[in-house]
Design an enzyme around this catalytic site. Structure first.
Site, PDB file in Angstrom:
ATOM      1  N   GLU A  49     -48.296 -18.247 -20.588  1.00  0.00           N
ATOM      2  CA  GLU A  49     -48.226 -18.356 -19.125  1.00  0.00           C
ATOM      3  C   GLU A  49     -49.309 -19.303 -18.633  1.00  0.00           C
ATOM      4  OE1 GLU A  49     -48.448 -14.310 -17.733  1.00  0.00           O
ATOM      5  OE2 GLU A  49     -46.292 -14.025 -17.919  1.00  0.00           O
ATOM      6  N   THR A 219     -31.216 -30.882 -15.854  1.00  0.00           N
ATOM      7  CA  THR A 219     -31.115 -30.076 -17.065  1.00  0.00           C
ATOM      8  C   THR A 219     -31.490 -30.995 -18.221  1.00  0.00           C
ATOM      9  OG1 THR A 219     -28.819 -30.711 -17.423  1.00  0.00           O
ATOM     10  CG2 THR A 219     -29.188 -28.678 -16.198  1.00  0.00           C
TER      11      THR A 219
HETATM   12  C1  PLP Z   1     -25.478 -28.030 -14.758  1.00  0.00           C
HETATM   13  C2  PLP Z   1     -26.083 -28.198 -13.440  1.00  0.00           C
HETATM   14  C3  PLP Z   1     -27.107 -27.351 -12.991  1.00  0.00           C
HETATM   15  C4  PLP Z   1     -27.464 -26.043 -13.645  1.00  0.00           C
HETATM   16  O1  PLP Z   1     -27.930 -26.046 -14.859  1.00  0.00           O
HETATM   17  P1  PLP Z   1     -28.082 -24.657 -15.646  1.00  0.00           P
HETATM   18  O2  PLP Z   1     -28.937 -25.072 -16.777  1.00  0.00           O
HETATM   19  O3  PLP Z   1     -26.712 -24.228 -16.015  1.00  0.00           O
HETATM   20  O4  PLP Z   1     -28.769 -23.715 -14.740  1.00  0.00           O
HETATM   21  C5  PLP Z   1     -27.735 -27.624 -11.789  1.00  0.00           C
HETATM   22  N1  PLP Z   1     -27.352 -28.671 -11.059  1.00  0.00           N
HETATM   23  C6  PLP Z   1     -26.344 -29.489 -11.429  1.00  0.00           C
HETATM   24  C7  PLP Z   1     -25.979 -30.627 -10.547  1.00  0.00           C
HETATM   25  C8  PLP Z   1     -25.679 -29.266 -12.624  1.00  0.00           C
HETATM   26  O5  PLP Z   1     -24.675 -30.061 -12.964  1.00  0.00           O
END
Ligand code: PLP
Length: 432
Positions: A49, A219
């Protein structure tokens, strides 16, 4: 300890499934062996953390170094000066930024979910729509492109604290310069969520969001081809526009607000095994091999979109600038839903996802659209010459769907599946 045969057998089955099929889900990819290896490492055992050099636990001297490598490589990849690589996912990265720039109840703008936006950009079932007040902008009905004139009009009316660019099902580039001009008129922060096209942006194949956006989130597992996770970047730090102060009375910097929003704001201990794996993936994304890969992703998408158009399908906005496309099935088969196509194609080992199209006449459970992307098949090694063949296989299956029974005859499905499996046997999944 006895080996857990139950779970390892399921992992083996999933590996088989991935190897035999044509993977066209636009948000998926196949990571390298070294990305997998880092993810499955002893780094998972460590509590850390805090941030490198400022942890709440002892024994962090090694993970401090690997997290710092991830930060440095992320900055190099995107031309940023600040990176937080701890968000567990894209949605978590967005939540942290929202917490850093807004107070509960504040207004922000994002692309409508049914027009290609993401759940975390203000859907009523997501924390972003529960804690804040989302106002949606849209794509233009005729062009299928983001309607910046409408965006400006809405922004002047609702005076958002934050405007979010970026989408999950939008095949065109973004006019970040125009969005910044809109944000500046109303004193809003501009954030781009580049989760989908991050890899194309990193290697200069799309407009550079950090030239105009205060903050970007992404991501790491889509076009970037890293482990499942998220991150937050800035090119220039800036003082909190709300003027919130530190205990010493100094105005807080956005970097500090973001770091404390990620931890302890929305998360606890960072996933240091995933962060080490992110560092490996960012190193890969800086390589010449990745450059060739991401150029091929874009080429494959544009050839595939043209092949669908040649077969009489309408692609929303008329084409693609990136790795993905959104097909309006109503253009060729008015009676066939996205759900029927998704369910039938999966029987033929072709994986796609049903998707709402802008101004859809069907519900999110049925949909009239199909979202398709090329990042995963490009990792498998498929080049543009194979795209028309894949479109042919998909069209074959869709043409055979009887809307009354919601699927295609078994003989047709079996014939296509045999061709799919034969094709993919020539493209081994390099990680295995
Ligand atoms: C895939 C995606 C996310 C979310 O990602 P996760 O890892 O599934 O939480 C957020 N914003 C956009 C535009 C996405 O395409």
């Amino acid at each position: 300890m006895k080996r857990d045969e139950k779970i390892f057998d399921l992992i083996r089955q999933e590996k088989e499934r991935q190897m035999h099929g044509i993977e066209l889900i636009a948000s998926e990819n196949f990571v390298s062996e070294q990305v997998l290896e880092a993810m499955g490492s002893v780094m998972t055992n460590k509590y850390a953390e805090g941030y490198p050099g400022k942890r709440y636990y002892g024994g962090c001297q090694i993970v401090d170094q690997s997290e710092q490598v991830a930060i440095d490589r992320a900055c190099q990849l995107f031309g940023a000066t600040f990176a937080n690589v701890q968000p567990h996912s894209g949605a978590q990265a967005n939540m942290a930024v929202f917490q850093a720039v807004m107070n509960a109840g504040d207004t922000f703008m994002g692309l409508d979910l049914s027009h290609g936006g993401h759940l975390s950009h203000g859907s009523p079932v997501n924390a972003s729509g529960i804690l804040y007040k989302p106002v949606a902008y849209h794509v233009n009905k005729e062009t299928g492109m983001v309607d910046y004139d409408e965006m400006e009009k809405i922004a002047l009316e609702c005076k958002p604290k934050l405007i979010v660019a970026g989408a999950s099902a939008y095949s065109r580039d973004w006019d970040y310069a125009r969005m910044r001009a809109i944000a500046d008129q109303v004193g809003a922060i501009l954030m781009a969520d580049v989760s989908h096209p991050a890899g194309l942006i990193a290697r200069g194949l799309l407009n550079d969001p950090l030239k105009y956006c205060h903050i970007i989130t992404t991501t790491t597992h889509k076009t970037l081809r890293g482990p499942r996770g998220g991150m937050i970047l800035m090119r220039e730090d800036f003082a909190d526009p709300q003027g919130r102060t530190t205990p010493k009375g100094e105005v807080k910097m956005m970097s500090a607000l973001i770091n404390s929003a990620v931890f302890p704001g929305v998360q606890g201990g960072p996933l240091e095994h995933v962060i080490a794996s992110k560092a490996v993936a960012f190193g890969e994304a800086l390589s010449d091999e990745y450059m060739a890969y991401i150029q091929q992703v874009k080429k494959n998408a544009s050839v595939m979109a043209q092949a669908f158009i040649d077969k009489g399908y309408y692609i929303i906005s008329g084409g693609t600038d990136n790795h993905s496309m959104l097909i309006d099935l109503r253009s060729k088969f008015p009676e066939v839903t996205g759900k029927m196509v998704e369910n039938t194609l999966v029987l033929a080992d072709i994986t796609v996802n049903k998707n709402m199209v802008p101004f859809d006449s069907r519900s999110p459970f049925l949909t009239s659209g199909l979202r398709i992307g090329t990042p995963a098949i490009t990792t498998r090694g498929l080049k543009e010459d194979k795209m028309p063949m894949i479109v042919e296989l998909i069209d074959d299956v869709i043409s055979a769907i009887d809307p009354a029974v919601k699927t295609a005859p078994e003989a047709k499905i079996n014939a296509v599946r045999a061709e799919v499996n034969k094709l993919m046997s020539d493209y081994p999944l390099f990680a295995w």
